[in-house]
Design a protein around this motif. Structure first.
Motif, short mmCIF file in Angstrom:
data_model
loop_
_atom_site.label_atom_id
_atom_site.label_comp_id
_atom_site.label_asym_id
_atom_site.label_seq_id
_atom_site.Cartn_x
_atom_site.Cartn_y
_atom_site.Cartn_z
N THR A 9 0.82 -1.21 0.00
CA THR A 9 0.00 0.00 0.00
C THR A 9 0.85 1.26 0.00
O THR A 9 0.38 2.33 -0.36
CB THR A 9 -0.90 0.04 1.24
OG1 THR A 9 -0.09 0.20 2.41
CG2 THR A 9 -1.72 -1.23 1.38
N ALA A 51 -7.70 -0.87 4.81
CA ALA A 51 -7.70 0.46 5.42
C ALA A 51 -6.84 0.41 6.66
O ALA A 51 -6.57 -0.66 7.22
CB ALA A 51 -9.13 0.90 5.77
N SER A 104 -6.76 6.00 4.54
CA SER A 104 -7.23 5.67 3.20
C SER A 104 -7.92 4.32 3.17
O SER A 104 -7.63 3.43 3.99
CB SER A 104 -6.05 5.65 2.21
OG SER A 104 -5.46 6.92 2.11
N ARG A 108 -8.50 1.33 0.25
CA ARG A 108 -8.04 0.93 -1.08
C ARG A 108 -8.80 -0.31 -1.53
O ARG A 108 -9.16 -1.16 -0.71
CB ARG A 108 -6.53 0.66 -1.08
CG ARG A 108 -5.70 1.91 -0.79
CD ARG A 108 -4.22 1.59 -0.71
NE ARG A 108 -3.42 2.79 -0.54
CZ ARG A 108 -3.13 3.35 0.63
NH1 ARG A 108 -3.59 2.79 1.74
NH2 ARG A 108 -2.40 4.44 0.69
N TRP A 110 -8.61 -3.65 -4.00
CA TRP A 110 -7.65 -4.53 -4.67
C TRP A 110 -8.37 -5.65 -5.40
O TRP A 110 -9.40 -6.14 -4.92
CB TRP A 110 -6.69 -5.15 -3.67
CG TRP A 110 -5.98 -4.18 -2.79
CD1 TRP A 110 -6.43 -3.67 -1.61
CD2 TRP A 110 -4.69 -3.61 -3.01
NE1 TRP A 110 -5.51 -2.81 -1.06
CE2 TRP A 110 -4.43 -2.75 -1.91
CE3 TRP A 110 -3.73 -3.73 -4.01
CZ2 TRP A 110 -3.25 -2.03 -1.79
CZ3 TRP A 110 -2.55 -3.02 -3.89
CH2 TRP A 110 -2.32 -2.17 -2.81
N LEU A 168 -4.10 -2.89 -7.75
CA LEU A 168 -4.82 -1.83 -7.04
C LEU A 168 -5.80 -1.19 -8.01
O LEU A 168 -5.41 -0.63 -9.03
CB LEU A 168 -3.84 -0.78 -6.51
CG LEU A 168 -4.46 0.44 -5.82
CD1 LEU A 168 -5.23 0.02 -4.57
CD2 LEU A 168 -3.38 1.47 -5.47
N GLU A 178 -8.70 4.02 -4.96
CA GLU A 178 -8.52 4.55 -3.61
C GLU A 178 -9.67 5.51 -3.35
O GLU A 178 -9.52 6.73 -3.46
CB GLU A 178 -7.18 5.24 -3.46
CG GLU A 178 -6.85 5.62 -2.03
CD GLU A 178 -5.47 6.23 -1.90
OE1 GLU A 178 -5.39 7.45 -1.66
OE2 GLU A 178 -4.46 5.49 -2.06
N HIS A 217 -9.52 8.97 1.02
CA HIS A 217 -8.17 9.38 1.41
C HIS A 217 -8.30 10.60 2.32
O HIS A 217 -8.62 11.69 1.87
CB HIS A 217 -7.32 9.72 0.17
CG HIS A 217 -5.92 10.14 0.52
ND1 HIS A 217 -5.04 9.32 1.16
CD2 HIS A 217 -5.27 11.32 0.32
CE1 HIS A 217 -3.90 9.95 1.34
NE2 HIS A 217 -4.01 11.17 0.84
#
Length: 819
Positions: free
Chosen positions: A221, A240, A245, A247, A249, A256, A259, A262
């Motif tokens: 990350t 997280a 953030s 994310r 996947w 990735l 996102e 953030h």
């Protein structure tokens, strides 16, 4: 490898290379079966392994022999010999043993199982270290509390001779991480494959097969610690943590995707799925400032949906299924307060309640409208989401906060597993709150995250649906290990019993049986002296206060054992009472206000003196002949962690190490400081050892072991360090011991929570050996080869080393020279 030597050329044992056509036809039939093919390959490869484990085998053997034996259902010590294991490079033996339990139950697997116990921790150790570690692990597993058997004690190439052990450690480690694990979940891929997913404090996400082998390349990350993981359909994963953030996947692609959140300067406190009645499912994200948002689980865009209001503080969240088409309620914990929000009600929160400690975890239960929670006070309770009524409460665990929870099924019953600050896992019946089975012990630090795996058919990796298959529990610990457990219950094997962690251990010198050393061992269940010559114990009636330290002494020719206790008292015991008589209590010493951490006895000017270092920050000197206190110093700030005695040309010097990061030297008559304190720059100094010299013009040295994982050698005359820092590389230094080998080589042993004993040559600073035990160690003691009569009658020319810790105690001779 030539054609003549190839296992494929002559697969059947005992068959000549000039066999007739019928023999070849028989071979063809055997090879037509895949299992028999692997068996024949394993048999042929095993014949190519040299009997001497110091001879490197062909790389194909070290890489693939165990795999062929497992596929051929002959995974045993005969087909994977001892000599190949120190070179084994597949890092897969423990996995193969788990998968082959049913078919290999009747096979001899002593060396394989010993290797499996240390395999996750062996890392890049050299062949000498790997063979030595294997030898010790095998002895500990097969000859507990058994005196030395010289016919079975030697293994060619091993640097030790095991003498005695009382060692029991869990062997359920799936994986060892170089970093601290922070989060854990289970996912099932689109192809139906179950995987474990972990997140660590460096922002790395790793996927593991259920048996512990890495499944894919890690995901990075490049942010803070990954404290939350949430698996979604379609091979998707949300992560997280501390960088604020969230994310998205794609696991199987290692990609990735997005996102969507953030928020620098905050951290994510909760990540969960939630579905209100007649509303689509959303992902809820709570931040440390109390902000709560919702994401679409397909597009990952913000969703405008009714949400509860939170206080400006970190929140824990758990959706609680209400049953049928009623959707979910939302359990919210902030500090000690828990509230339940029901979106069906206009007034929002239905009820709230306060807890004695801060809430650590919330989990939904299979029963509609029920959830469980735990807090810092050790409370584990089960509640009704509609009424707030407590439906059951678990008995309070013996110590400390409960830090993790997960729901599971045990023998068809809904249950909850908890992880505590006492390092244990426990399983509770969700209906009654009663314990299911005993505590699951093995972690050496708190388990910080829990999940489950489907049960598997014995001897296979085929998953079985619950309740046909027993769910397995998986834990990620602050000790960097990932472990798998089979929870206890009717018809289900409970966790393997673990020996009580050793609180103090020492070698007391030659005992009553042909000069064999006595071992003093204390744990929370009591104190005993073990004779390594007979393997027999003698209980020490030390009372209710656990022993915190040992020392051995000889006063006017009488052998004594000195014990320090958790009530700050010190007791003297006579050992001069015959082979199996209990030691006689002589007298007590009082002076410390907190327990003694370390002691050392030594002769000086015709007297026997005792120096003690306590958690009260004092160093005290005692005369054992007159049984009186001589002096006390309070120069150390906070606790004195260790003491030692350094022999110099000017007589003995007392050495002490403390929490204040200093090492100090003292005059043994006046207890006045000798020179200035050594500021070691190692944070806390946990251990100290005296390093004497033989040469008249040589300088005596002091070794310090620090919280930063380093060892430094010091010239007390100049107050300056000597040589480079020595790094054990696996955590703080917990204990040090100095000894000389049979040829007089000066060696320093060090260990710590990583469970590896490191040996260095103090003259050259060269690293000599790693002895891997796989379980944290906290004590070392050595008997030097130059002790009159030798430290052990069977091997008087070799020093003896004791190591003790969480899994027990082991004693072995060191052979650094020769084979």
């Amino acid at each position: 490898m030539s054609d003549a030597d190839s296992p494929y050329r002559s697969p059947r044992p005992g068959r000549s290379d000039t066999g007739d056509s019928k023999a070849w036809a028989d071979d063809s039939k055997a090879w037509a079966d895949n299992k028999d093919a692997h068996r024949l390959i394993a048999e042929a490869l095993a014949r190519l392994v040299a009997a001497d484990p110091t001879i490197p085998p062909h790389p194909y053997l070290s890489r693939h022999l165990a795999h062929h034996a497992a596929r051929g259902e002959v995974l045993d010590d005969a087909h994977v010999p001892l000599a190949v294991l120190p070179w084994e490079s597949s890092a897969n033996v423990r996995t193969l043993l788990r998968q082959s339990d049913a078919v290999s139950a009747a096979r001899r697997q002593e060396w394989l199982e010993a290797w499996a116990r240390i395999e996750p921790f062996i890392g890049g150790a050299g062949p000498d270290s790997r063979l030595t570690s294997l030898h010790l692990a095998h002895h500990a597993a097969t000859r507990p509390r058994t005196p030395l058997d010289t016919s079975a004690a030697r293994v060619s190439g091993s640097r030790i001779t095991p003498l005695w052990s009382d060692w029991t450690a869990q062997d359920n480690v799936l994986a060892v991480s170089e970093t601290r694990l922070e989060s854990l979940t289970r996912t099932t891929t689109a192809a139906g494959r179950s995987l474990l997913v972990s997140g660590d404090n460096h922002g790395t996400i790793r996927m593991w097969e259920p048996h512990g082998v890495p499944a894919m390349a890690p995901l990075h990350t490049y942010g803070g610690a990954v404290q939350h993981l949430l698996s979604l359909p379609g091979d998707l994963l949300l992560s997280a943590g501390t960088d604020g953030s969230v994310r998205v996947w794609h696991l199987t692609r290692g990609q990735l995707l997005a996102e969507p959140v953030h928020r620098p300067g905050t951290w994510v406190s909760a990540l969960t799925l939630f579905a209100a009645k007649d509303a689509p499912e959303v992902v809820l994200v709570a931040h440390s400032d109390g902000r709560l948002g919702a994401l679409d689980p397909v597009t990952f865009r913000p969703v405008d949906t009714p949400l509860p209001s939170l206080d400006p503080a970190p929140a824990l969240l758990s959706g609680v299924g209400l049953g049928g088409a009623e959707g979910m309620a939302l359990a919210v914990a902030q500090g000690r307060r828990v509230r339940v929000w029901d979106p069906r009600r206009a007034d929002g929160y239905t009820h709230e309640h306060e807890h004695e400690g801060a809430v650590r975890a919330l989990v939904d239960l299979a029963a509609p409208g029920r959830y469980a929670l735990c807090d810092d006070s050790g409370y584990i309770g089960f509640r009704d989401a509609s009424t707030g009524r407590e439906t059951a409460v678990a008995p309070a665990p013996p110590a400390g906060p409960v830090v993790a929870l997960t729901a599971l099924t045990v023998a068809g019953r809904a249950a909850v597993a908890s992880g505590g600050s006492d390092h244990t896992l426990r399983v509770w019946d969700a209906r009654t709150g009663a314990a299911i089975g005993g505590p699951l012990e093995g972690h050496t630090a708190p388990p910080v995250a829990l999940t489950t795996l489907p049960g598997t058919s014995p001897g296979t990796s085929r998953e079985l649906p619950a309740p046909t298959g027993q769910e397995l529990l998986v834990s990620a610990g602050a000790d960097h290990t990932l472990r798998r457990w089979k929870p206890g219950g009717p018809g289900v094997g409970a966790g393997r019993a673990v020996r009580r962690p050793v609180t103090a251990a020492a070698l007391s010198g030659p005992g009553s049986t042909a000069g064999a050393p006595l071992i003093a061992v204390a744990d929370e269940s009591g104190t005993a002296l073990w004779d390594t010559g007979t393997g027999r114990p003698v209980a020490l009636p030390a009372g209710h206060a656990p022993v915190t330290a040992f020392a051995s002494a000889r006063v006017r020719g009488e052998p004594l054992l000195v014990t320090a206790h958790s009530d700050a008292g010190i007791q003297l015991w006579s050992l001069d009472r015959g082979a199996h008589a209990a030691p006689a209590r002589l007298v007590g010493l009082l002076g410390h206000s907190l327990p003694v951490r370390s002691m050392a006895a030594f002769p000086h000017d015709g007297r026997t003196l005792l120096v003690t270092g306590g958690a009260d920050g004092t160093v005290r000197l005692w005369d054992l002949d007159q049984v009186c206190a001589l002096a006390c110093r309070e120069d150390h700030l906070l606790s004195v962690r260790d003491v030692a005695v350094l022999d110099t040309a000017r007589g003995p010097r007392i050495v002490s190490a403390g929490t204040d990061g200093t090492v100090r030297l003292w005059d043994p008559v006046t207890l006045r400081p000798v020179g200035a304190p050594l500021h070691c720059e190692q944070r806390v100094v946990n251990a100290v050892a005296a390093v004497p010299v033989d040469e008249p013009d040589g300088a005596e040295l002091v070794a310090s072991g620090g919280e930063d994982g380093t060892i430094r050698l010091w010239d007390p005359g100049t107050g300056r360090p000597v040589g480079r820092r020595l790094d054990i590389g696996d955590g703080p230094v917990a204990a040090l011991a100095f000894f000389r080998t049979a040829t007089g080589r000066p060696c320093l042993a060090a260990t710590g929570p990583g469970g590896t004993i490191h040996l260095w040559d103090t003259d050259t600073g060269s690293h000599l050996l790693r002895i891997v035990t796989g379980s944290p160690l906290g004590a070392l003691d050595a008997l030097d080869a130059r002790q009159p009569g030798g430290p052990h009658p069977e091997h008087p020319e070799h020093p003896v080393l004791l190591a003790a810790g969480v899994a027990g105690v082991c004693v072995f001779g060191i052979r650094m020279e020769g084979r």
